[in-house]
Design an enzyme around this catalytic site. Structure first.
Site, PDB file in Angstrom:
ATOM      1  N   ASN A 201     -19.464 125.746  94.939  1.00  0.00           N
ATOM      2  CA  ASN A 201     -20.325 124.700  94.394  1.00  0.00           C
ATOM      3  C   ASN A 201     -21.680 124.696  95.096  1.00  0.00           C
ATOM      4  O   ASN A 201     -22.729 124.515  94.469  1.00  0.00           O
ATOM      5  CB  ASN A 201     -19.635 123.341  94.552  1.00  0.00           C
ATOM      6  CG  ASN A 201     -20.229 122.293  93.627  1.00  0.00           C
ATOM      7  OD1 ASN A 201     -20.230 122.480  92.422  1.00  0.00           O
ATOM      8  ND2 ASN A 201     -20.721 121.203  94.186  1.00  0.00           N
TER       9      ASN A 201
ATOM     10  N   ASP B 193     -55.020  99.537  73.570  1.00  0.00           N
ATOM     11  CA  ASP B 193     -56.078  98.633  73.160  1.00  0.00           C
ATOM     12  C   ASP B 193     -57.160  99.459  72.454  1.00  0.00           C
ATOM     13  O   ASP B 193     -57.124 100.684  72.481  1.00  0.00           O
ATOM     14  CB  ASP B 193     -56.635  97.856  74.351  1.00  0.00           C
ATOM     15  CG  ASP B 193     -57.300  98.759  75.396  1.00  0.00           C
ATOM     16  OD1 ASP B 193     -57.164  99.985  75.284  1.00  0.00           O
ATOM     17  OD2 ASP B 193     -57.939  98.223  76.312  1.00  0.00           O
TER      18      ASP B 193
END
Length: 876
Positions: A707, A345
């Site tokens: 992993n 705005d």
């Protein structure tokens, strides 16, 4: 039936606008006839029937969903299903710590989602509470206060100072009625409302209609009588509430995460069954093949992704809190880095949200301090309502006391003629021992009507046609610069009495003009320039007019002066609006729903959009944006709809936030891309090895340990350095390029895995002893080491666009975590712990060959990376 004569409650915004426009262009008697009512109001029985037909005058967004349905919806997300699958996998492979971690991730993810959904239901209740009041309703000639929710179309309501407008209504009588419409337009200046038929110019919006008032606005001064046109959800305010109550569209972050989840699921569905079948057939041990396939699934999926992303977001939130930015929703940080368009705005964002005196000039446009002194005498001594311009004049004069030094001495107030909307003027009379001064200020046309002389260079002259043209030129020139204008005039020693009337407002002398502006913030131009340099285009959405908006935009460096009005937006279809939002930076005279539609259209065109606003009228637009930004002084409902709240309303603060968001994105994508590519390569390597090897290339427990070590080392990625080139451009979350990246670097990893297999099989002579268990354990240990080293070190090659290690080194903590991962892996192989994981002791001849494979792999990856970037393919 009456309900056939009013606009349906579920009518579109365009239909509502057209219907209201049609009402505004009718005479009062026509409106009353259409609504089948009268000036004395409805009869009580008629009002009761209409209340049953149209429903109560309340804003109902949606029926609240039970908590268990909200909870189910929170579970129904692709990534949650991936986490659930991984949790089951961890339990099946006896990885109970991993299962607990997955369960915690699921609980946090679902809880946050559930709470946000549950809280969104409260937002509409907060909006409805704003209109919980009474209003004066006339029914069958009797006026009494009634709850607003009992008002129906056709009711006659009486409006007075301080009243909230109960619903959208048409004025059939008005006296000095002054209404605050900032909830729709965002502009603080009250507007005058009048009764009777209105005619609007094409560029004017619905809110410019002088005979219409709207739910959600309030009366500043004056009084009026209005007939209710629409109530509840059928009002414009109802549309805003419905926008708030609806679930917002997925942001670019959410869409990106879902796309990544789909890629992960697709890879698992394709590769895991293939690995299971091949190993079952070749090894004739279906149980072992099953658990190995499960381990491959775990290894294929970056299970640390939620932790990595959340760590990134939390780090970003902490960094932004130090820059006076509160992050309500963590995902908003990454979205902030992704935006390429920032809608804002105008008032209070790129302007200072206050009116200041810009110029005080005579009829020719030359600066004249005498004009400011006269304006000060008028504003300082009036006792009525001080508008923004009065305050600006008084403040400016006190800041420039030298101008006031020439004020007549010993002034006292004699009389005052208050402002009214027929005259559009305000007069104050002051005097000292020598003279009386009657000083009047007002709008240009209204002041010309009471003036026949003008003061030029200290000389009072009659207003001739030539001087009239000069006055008109000066007024037009200053108005063209975006200023709000008033004219100041005076008469001296009109009479000796201390009572003045409007009849005395004649034969006055025009002293000059005052021009006012809501000035641009000092840092706004710098902020707009910085955002532009970072690939973010700033666009303005405002309820103000085109001239003022263009002037402010030019001041802050928005060069594109093309303007689209709210009426233009209303008449455009989606395709035309899409073209307009791409080519235009200034949108003026907008309603709240038009703002929301513009943002929605911009997102549909593939842009990631931010919106910054602080009023209730901004709420619908905030809900449509990828990133909703407000300030701590905003309305509560506006803050509820925002993901980011600024403690300092400045675009400059956002630049820091955008860069932080891009760091979050870059570091999260490092983990996602590198891990997926590496894990895909491992899975493909396992597939090849399963076909040709008479034993498993790595046991399930070994694959999971590898992993775990790698993923744990990646937990420091949120604190990694990021290339300047990555920070320079918007970074939307998209899966685009993810498959290409995986298919480029995944098979490359597999190629070196296969090279490792050949080295172990032939170089170390394992092939000659493949049937023996010790030889198999040597093979598995050898691939474990090479796999861990290549996975951990290639991170440093792929994490940057430039030459790694020395030109763009990782942060110290990332380097440390990589070293620790390698040391842990070596410790498992070289210490007595190797027996716990079925690893064998590797011969000395293994290490030179393994080092050569790892080094060659890193060099080849760097070369492929440069070719990849040369083709302009998307990187991190």
């Amino acid at each position: 039936m009456f309900k056939k004569t009013i606009t349906r409650h579920n009518a579109s915004t365009q239909e509502k606008t057209a219907a209201l426009m049609q009402y505004s262009q009718q005479q009062p008697q026509e409106v009353l006839a259409t609504l089948r009512t009268r000036e004395a109001g409805l009869k009580p029985a008629e009002a009761a029937d209409r209340l049953e037909e149209t429903g109560s005058n309340t804003v109902v967004t949606q029926h609240p969903r039970p908590w268990y349905l909200i909870l189910f919806a929170a579970f129904n997300e692709p990534f949650v299903w991936v986490l659930l699958l991984l949790c089951i996998v961890s339990i099946m492979t006896a990885d109970y710590d991993g299962a607990r971690m997955m369960g915690l991730m699921i609980t946090l993810s679902v809880s946050i989602h559930f709470w946000q959904e549950y809280r969104s239901q409260k937002e509409s209740h907060a909006l409805a509470a704003l209109i919980a009041n009474t209003t004066a309703v006339t029914r069958d000639g009797q006026t009494q206060e009634r709850p607003m929710d009992e008002v129906v179309p056709g009711d006659i309501v009486q409006l007075a100072t301080g009243d909230m407008i109960p619903a959208d209504a048409y004025l059939i009588a008005a006296h000095d009625l002054f209404v605050n419409q900032s909830s729709f337009t965002g502009e603080a200046m009250p507007v005058e409302k009048t009764a009777g038929k209105a005619t609007l110019e094409r560029e004017q919006s619905l809110f410019d209609a002088p005979n219409l008032v709207f739910m959600g606005t309030d009366v500043i001064s004056g009084s009026g009588t209005a007939v209710i046109l629409k109530t509840g959800d059928a009002t414009y305010f109802g549309d805003m509430a419905n926008q708030i109550g609806h679930k917002p569209a997925p942001t670019s972050f959410e869409q990106g995460m879902r796309a990544i989840s789909r890629v992960l699921i697709s890879m698992m569905l394709v590769l895991v069954p293939v690995v299971f079948v091949i190993n079952g057939i070749t090894k004739q041990d279906w149980s072992q093949a099953f658990f190995f396939a499960i381990a491959v699934a775990v290894g294929l999926t970056p299970e640390m992704l939620p932790m990595i992303v959340n760590s990134n977001l939390a780090k970003g939130a902490l960094a932004m809190s130090k820059r006076k930015v509160i992050v309500k929703r963590l995902h908003a940080i990454q979205n902030l880095g992704a935006i390429d368009t920032l809608f804002t705005d105008k008032t209070g964002t790129i302007t200072e949200d206050r009116v200041v005196v810009m110029r005080y000039v005579d009829a020719t446009g030359a600066t004249d301090p005498a004009v400011l002194r006269m304006a000060y005498m008028n504003a300082n001594y009036q006792t009525g309502w001080h508008n923004l311009m009065d305050t600006a004049v008084v403040n400016y004069a006190h800041e420039h006391e030298a101008i006031l030094a020439d004020l007549p001495a010993g002034l006292t107030k004699i009389d005052e003629i208050p402002f009214d909307f027929e005259r559009r003027r305000l007069t104050v009379v002051v005097a000292n021992e020598d003279h009386q001064w009657m000083i009047t200020k007002g709008a240009f046309e209204e002041m010309l009507a009471v003036c026949d002389r003008v003061e030029l260079h200290g000389e009072v002259l009659p207003i001739t046609p030539e001087r009239l043209k000069q006055l008109q030129h000066t007024n037009a020139a200053m108005s063209g610069q975006g200023m709000r204008m008033i004219v100041v005039a005076y008469r001296q020693d009109v009479h000796q009495q201390e009572i003045y009337t409007t009849a005395d407002e004649q034969h006055m002398v025009i002293g000059g003009f005052l021009g006012f502006l809501d000035p641009a913030k000092p840092d706004a131009k710098e902020a707009v320039g910085l955002l532009r340099n970072h690939g973010v285009r700033v666009k303005v959405l405002t309820g103000d007019n085109a001239i003022i908006t263009q002037h402010v935009a030019e001041e802050v460096g928005i060069a594109n002066q093309l303007v689209v009005t709210g009426n233009d937006v209303e008449s455009m279809d989606d395709q035309a609006l899409r073209q307009a939002v791409e080519s235009t930076d200034l949108f003026v005279k907008l309603s709240p729903l038009q703002k929301a539609r513009i943002i929605k259209t911009m997102r549909a065109a593939g842009h990631t959009v931010g919106y910054m606003g602080d009023g209730i009228n901004d709420t619908a637009a905030l809900r449509e944006a990828d990133v909703s930004i407000s300030v701590d002084t905003a309305a509560d409902i506006t803050k509820d709809a925002s993901g980011i709240i600024l403690l300092e309303k400045s675009l400059l603060v956002l630049e820091d936030g955008i860069l932080e968001g891009r760091r979050v994105y870059a570091n999260a994508m490092k983990y996602i891309k590198m891990t997926i590519a590496s894990n895909f390569g491992n899975a493909f390597s396992v597939l090849v090895a399963s076909i040709f090897l008479p034993f498993l290339p790595m046991l399930a427990i070994q694959l999971l340990v590898q992993n775990l070590i790698y993923d744990t080392s990646q937990m420091t990625i949120p604190w990694d350095n990021v290339d300047d080139a990555t920070l320079a451009k918007p970074t939307p979350w998209r899966a685009k390029g993810l498959l290409r990246y995986t298919l480029t670097f995944g098979p490359l990893s597999s190629l070196f895995d296969i090279t490792t297999f050949l080295f172990l099989w032939f170089g170390l002579g394992i092939g000659a002893h493949a049937a023996s268990l010790p030889a198999q354990h040597v093979f598995q240990a050898g691939w474990f080491v090479v796999g861990l080293f290549t996975q951990s070190l290639v991170v440093h090659v792929l994490r940057t666009r430039v030459t790694p290690f020395w030109r763009a080194p990782a942060s110290a903590i990332v380097i440390l975590s990589t070293m620790l991962a390698l040391l842990v892996g070596l410790f498992l192989i070289l210490s007595p712990l190797h027996r716990a994981f079925d690893f064998a002791v590797l011969p000395l001849s293994y290490w030179p060959g393994a080092a050569l494979i790892v080094l060659t792999y890193l060099i080849v990856v760097e070369c492929v990376k440069r070719l990849y970037l040369k083709h302009g393919w998307p990187w991190l």
